[in-house]
Design an enzyme around this catalytic site. Structure first.
Site, PDB file in Angstrom:
ATOM      1  CE  LYS A   1      -4.445  -4.963  -2.541  1.00  0.00           C
ATOM      2  NZ  LYS A   1      -4.283  -3.837  -1.609  1.00  0.00           N
TER       3      LYS A   1
HETATM    4  C1  LIG Z   1      -3.434  -3.713  -0.564  1.00  0.00           C
HETATM    5  C2  LIG Z   1      -3.280  -2.374  -0.001  1.00  0.00           C
HETATM    6  C3  LIG Z   1      -2.100  -1.982   0.638  1.00  0.00           C
HETATM    7  C4  LIG Z   1      -0.948  -2.941   0.851  1.00  0.00           C
HETATM    8  O1  LIG Z   1      -0.292  -3.270  -0.355  1.00  0.00           O
HETATM    9  P1  LIG Z   1       0.622  -4.562  -0.435  1.00  0.00           P
HETATM   10  O2  LIG Z   1       1.010  -4.682  -1.850  1.00  0.00           O
HETATM   11  O3  LIG Z   1      -0.231  -5.703   0.029  1.00  0.00           O
HETATM   12  O4  LIG Z   1       1.778  -4.331   0.470  1.00  0.00           O
HETATM   13  C5  LIG Z   1      -2.009  -0.690   1.102  1.00  0.00           C
HETATM   14  N1  LIG Z   1      -3.036   0.184   0.972  1.00  0.00           N
HETATM   15  C6  LIG Z   1      -4.180  -0.161   0.364  1.00  0.00           C
HETATM   16  C7  LIG Z   1      -5.279   0.834   0.273  1.00  0.00           C
HETATM   17  C8  LIG Z   1      -4.341  -1.441  -0.142  1.00  0.00           C
HETATM   18  O5  LIG Z   1      -5.489  -1.764  -0.733  1.00  0.00           O
END
Ligand SMILES: *Cc1c(COP(=O)(O)O)cnc(C)c1O
Length: 495
Positions: A112
Site C-alpha cells: 500500500k
Molecule cells: C491490500 C493487500 C492485498 C490486496 O490488494 P488489493 O489491491 O486490495 O487486491 C494483498 N496483500 C497485502 C499485503 C495487502 O496489504
C-alpha cells in the site's frame, strides 16, 4: 489531449484527474475511470533504462494530464524518496524460477505504501489546483495495511485530517500496533466491532450521505478517500508493472514482446486491476492470475461469471485479502460491459440488494486475460516452508497465497511463460504466521521474539518500521460499534 474521468454508474459530466482524485468516489456512488486507457508513448527499451521515479513520471503523466510537469515530478520525488529502504523502490528478486516483485520496501513494509506515499501529495496538489480551501478529511476503512500506510502518508500533511476504521479483531497484532502508535495531530484510529466489509460499508455510507456533506461544508471540511477506489491510488500502482517488465527486459530475462504472467494476491482488486491497465497500456502480458485465500469470491467469479458475496466470511492468516466485496472489480465490470454505465449500475444495485450479480456470456468472454485461483490456509503455510527450505527466501502469508496458486497453475497448464509474483508484504509484518509455517516450534512465541527469530532465520535485517513500534506508546484506543461509525466521526470533527 486531456484525459477525463467518467463515473461507472451514470453519464454525469466527466471530471479532470485532479477533480477525480479530490472526490474519490463519483456523486452517483460509481468509481471514476479514465475515458480510455492511454498507450505508453516511450519505447520499452528506453523505459528499461529509467529509474523508478523517471518511469513513474512517464506513466502517470498519461493519466494525470491536468498536472503540470513540475507538479507531478514534485509529487513523485516527495513520495519515492528515502522513505523506501532501496533505490530500486520495487526490487525484482528471482527465486525458484519465478520473479518476486517486492512491493514492501516503503514506510510501512506493505505494498500500500507504493500508492499511499504519493496520494497525499496528489491530493493536496489537486486541492490547490481546484482552489479548495476546506480542510480535507480522509476517511478510510482498512483490513490492516491500508490504514497504517494512509496514516503514515497523511500524518501532519497540512490541510488534511485522517480517520481510519479497522476491524478490532480482524488484523494482525503487528498491524494493530502499527496503527495505534501513529503520531500526528491530524490522525485518528478507531477499532470497530464488525469486520472489514462492515467498516468499508460504513465509510461508503458516510461518503454518500449528502446531509452529512452539508454539515461538514458548514464547518469547513470535506471528505476524500484514500481507499483503493481512488484513481490517485490506482494509477501509481500501474507504474511498478511497467517497471517489472522493463527490468526483465533490461536484464535480458525476456525478449522484446515476450509475454509475462503476473500473479497477484488479491482482495479489493486494486493491485491486479493496475496490472490489467499496464497490459492495456502496451506491456506484453500473458495471464493475470488472480490469487485468493479461502474468501474465494473472485475465484468463483472468474469460474462462473457470478459474483456472490453471500457466504461465510473467513478470517485467515492473510487478513488483507479477507474481503467479500472487491470494490475495484466495478472498474473491470464497466470495461468488459463495453463502458455501459446502465449495465454496470444494474449489477452494482444487485450486489447491494441481493449480494450478487451475474455478467453476460459476452462479458465473460472479455475476461480471458484473467485466471482465478485460490489457496487454503494449509497450502499457504506449506508454500512458505517449501520456498524457504529450497531457497532460504522467506515470504509473507499474502505472497504465499499467490505463490501457491501460481505453482498449481504451472502444474496444471502448459504455460511456461516467465512469471512475476506481486510480493505484497514483508514477512516481518506477519511474523507470527510466517514463523509458525516454517516450524511448529515457533507457535505461541511472543511477537517481538518471533521478529528476532525471523531475522536470524532469513538472514535479513529487521526493518526500521518494525523496530520503531517495539517501544512506541499507544496513542489511539477508541473502539465503537459498526452502527456508531458516523457519530464517532461527528464527535471527532466537532460537528
Ligand atoms: C491490500 C493487500 C492485498 C490486496 O490488494 P488489493 O489491491 O486490495 O487486491 C494483498 N496483500 C497485502 C499485503 C495487502 O496489504
Amino acid at each position: 489531449m486531456e484525459m477525463m474521468y467518467r463515473s461507472t454508474r451514470s453519464d454525469q459530466e466527466p471530471v479532470t484527474a485532479s477533480q477525480a482524485i479530490l472526490k474519490g468516489l463519483a456523486d452517483d456512488g460509481g468509481l471514476f475511470v479514465p475515458s480510455g486507457i492511454p498507450k505508453l508513448e516511450m519505447p520499452l527499451e528506453k523505459l528499461a533504462q529509467m529509474s523508478y521515479r523517471e518511469m513513474a513520471y512517464e506513466v502517470m503523466r498519461l493519466f494525470f494530464t491536468d498536472f503540470t510537469e513540475e507538479e507531478l515530478k514534485n509529487c513523485i520525488s516527495r513520495a519515492y524518496d528515502d522513505k523506501f529502504d532501496t533505490e530500486e523502490i520495487a526490487p525484482l528478486v528471482e527465486k525458484d524460477g519465478v520473479y518476486y516483485l517486492e512491493l514492501f520496501h516503503g514506510a510501512t513494509i506493505a505494498f500500500k505504501d507504493m500508492a499511499l506515499s504519493i496520494l497525499p501529495h496528489l491530493l493536496t496538489t489537486s486541492a490547490k489546483k481546484n482552489h479548495i480551501t476546506n480542510e480535507i478529511v480522509i476517511l478510510t476503512a482498512t483490513s490492516g495495511d491500508t490504514g497504517k500506510a494512509a496514516l503514515a502518508g497523511f500524518a501532519d500533511v497540512e490541510g488534511t485530517r485522517i480517520i481510519v476504521f479497522y476491524p478490532k479483531n480482524g488484523v494482525s497484532a503487528i498491524q494493530e500496533r502499527q496503527m495505534v502508535t501513529q503520531k500526528g495531530a491530524n490522525t485518528k484510529v478507531v477499532g470497530i466491532t464488525g469486520n472489514f466489509d462492515d467498516a468499508q460499508s460504513g465509510v461508503k455510507a458516510m461518503f454518500n450521505n449528502k446531509e452529512l456533506a452539508e454539515v461538514m461544508a458548514g464547518k469547513g471540511y470535506q471528505f476524500s478517500s484514500a481507499n483503493s477506489i481512488n484513481i490517485g491510488r490506482l494509477v501509481p500502482q500501474v507504474v511498478y508493472y511497467v517497471y517489472a517488465y522493463t527490468r526483465l527486459l533490461g536484464r535480458g530475462a525476456v525478449q522484446m514482446g515476450e509475454r509475462v504472467n503476473f500473479v497477484v494476491p488479491t482482495g479489493n482488486f486494486g493491485n491486479i486491476l493496475a496490472a490489467y491497465y499496464a497490459k492495456n497500456m502496451g506491456i506484453p502480458v500473458g495471464k493475470l492470475i488472480c490469487a485468493s485465500n479461502e474468501n474465494k469470491v473472485l475465484y468463483d467469479f472468474f469460474e462462473t461469471g457470478v459474483y456472490d458475496r453471500n457466504r461465510e466470511f473467513i478470517l485467515t492468516t492473510s487478513p488483507s485479502m479477507d474481503i467479500l466485496i472487491s470494490s475495484n472489480l466495478e472498474r473491470l465490470v464497466y470495461q468488459i460491459a463495453g463502458e455501459d454505465w446502465k449495465a454496470t449500475k444494474k449489477m452494482m444495485d444487485d450486489l447491494a440488494a441481493k449480494g450478487k450479480y451475474a455478467v453476460t456470456d459476452e462479458m465473460k468472454s472479455r475476461m480471458k486475460d484473467f485466471v482465478g485461483g485460490w489457496a487454503g490456509e494449509e497450502k499457504c503455510a506449506e508454500e512458505i516452508r517449501r520456498v524457504y527450505e529450497k531457497t532460504g527466501y522467506v515470504m509473507d502469508t499474502h505472497t504465499s497465497v499467490a505463490s501457491a496458486v501460481y505453482h498449481e497453475y504451472r502444474e496444471s497448464t502448459e504455460d511456461d511463460a516467465k512469471t512475476v509474483i506481486a510480493s505484497t508484504a514483508s514477512p516481518y509484518k506477519f511474523a507470527t504466521s510466517v514463523m509458525a509455517a516454517i516450524d511448529q516450534e515457533f507457535v505461541g512465541m511472543d511477537d517481538f521474539a518471533l521478529i528476532d527469530e525471523l531475522s536470524s532465520t532469513s538472514g535479513t535485517k529487521i526493518p526500521s518500521a518494525v523496530e520503531e513500534i517495539r517501544t512506541a506508546p499507544v496513542l489511539h484506543d477508541l473502539v465503537c460499534e459498526t452502527e456508531e461509525m458516523q457519530s464517532t466521526v461527528e464527535k471527532i470533527l466537532g460537528l
